[in-house]
Enzyme design. Sequence first.
Site, PDB file in Angstrom:
ATOM      1  N   ASP A  52     -72.639 166.609 -58.215  1.00 28.41           N
ATOM      2  CA  ASP A  52     -73.531 166.035 -59.224  1.00 28.41           C
ATOM      3  C   ASP A  52     -74.858 165.597 -58.605  1.00 28.41           C
ATOM      4  O   ASP A  52     -74.993 165.481 -57.392  1.00 28.41           O
ATOM      5  CB  ASP A  52     -72.832 164.823 -59.853  1.00 28.41           C
ATOM      6  CG  ASP A  52     -73.352 164.505 -61.246  1.00 28.41           C
ATOM      7  OD1 ASP A  52     -74.369 165.093 -61.671  1.00 28.41           O
ATOM      8  OD2 ASP A  52     -72.726 163.666 -61.918  1.00 28.41           O
ATOM      9  N   GLU A 107     -72.282 162.950 -72.899  1.00 26.21           N
ATOM     10  CA  GLU A 107     -72.441 161.665 -72.220  1.00 26.21           C
ATOM     11  C   GLU A 107     -73.730 160.954 -72.626  1.00 26.21           C
ATOM     12  O   GLU A 107     -73.820 159.722 -72.545  1.00 26.21           O
ATOM     13  CB  GLU A 107     -72.422 161.864 -70.704  1.00 26.21           C
ATOM     14  CG  GLU A 107     -73.552 162.720 -70.185  1.00 26.21           C
ATOM     15  CD  GLU A 107     -73.452 162.990 -68.684  1.00 26.21           C
ATOM     16  OE1 GLU A 107     -72.923 162.113 -67.975  1.00 26.21           O
ATOM     17  OE2 GLU A 107     -73.889 164.053 -68.246  1.00 26.21           O
TER      18      GLU A 107
END
Length: 294
Positions: A52, A107
């Site tokens: 990430d 998200e």
Amino acid sequence: MRPCIDLKGIVDYGKQKGVGIILWAGYYAFNRDMENVCKYFSDMGVKGFKIDFMDRDDQLMTEFMYRAAATCAKYQMLAEFHGTYKPSGLNRTYPNVVNFEGVHGLEQMKWESGTDQLKYDVTIPYIRQAAGPMDYTQGAMLNGGIKNYHPSNSEPMSQGTRCHQLGLYVVLDSPLNMLCDSPTNYLKEPECTDFIAKIPTVWDETRVLDGKVGEYIVTARRSGNTWYVGGITNREARDLTIDLSFLSGKQMQLFKDGVNADRKGSDYKLTNETTSSRMQIHLAPGGGFAAKIQ
């Protein structure tokens, strides 16, 4: 790695259950000692990494992603690139790269109030998905519905209905899929959890049955002899007639929006029925449906 976490114990327990463990990894730490990180965790039995926070697509970052893919492949580990740009062929060179983010995923609903995520959901299958698979992180069990969604960091919810979330598992191409919500919320919703858990992540055949960019989409996907059909709509309620003549006479498990889904997004109805050549279905505002046919 935090010493309070018995990661080896978790990996070994997962192995007993037939479950492989994948680790989340920040780009900076992973890049700092990539070779040793991959070797250490591969020897432990970890199956791969969700990497990430790359957050850019310049030459240096592109080089990192190719090197990360190659190093993971060397140790027979998969890689998913989160916090990154859309795919551009890396997964064809390194098939162990199974997914990419490169999408304004669910998200974002934790903190955004002005975004029309429902219109976005019925746009990306025609646009972003053309570039390749995407880690959208769907699966919310707290569903705001069209009238009462609000951003919440502590109790995040989706825009749209429960069946919109279920439909996304069929509409979106995501070879490494997510259950994005709290485990306790899935324990409270065994019908939906069981349905999601059995949806394949790779497919033998895909057909888009109906749709219009920015308005709605209905997709059918086949794995072996089992078909899944999913549909989602934008903020408008919609009545659809779907051609299922190629699946007529089969048994169908159908999740569809409940009568109060426009104000209580978690409201849904589950039926078991025999398919006809044409399927009539109502989608609530921000709604959807999902069906398993075999």
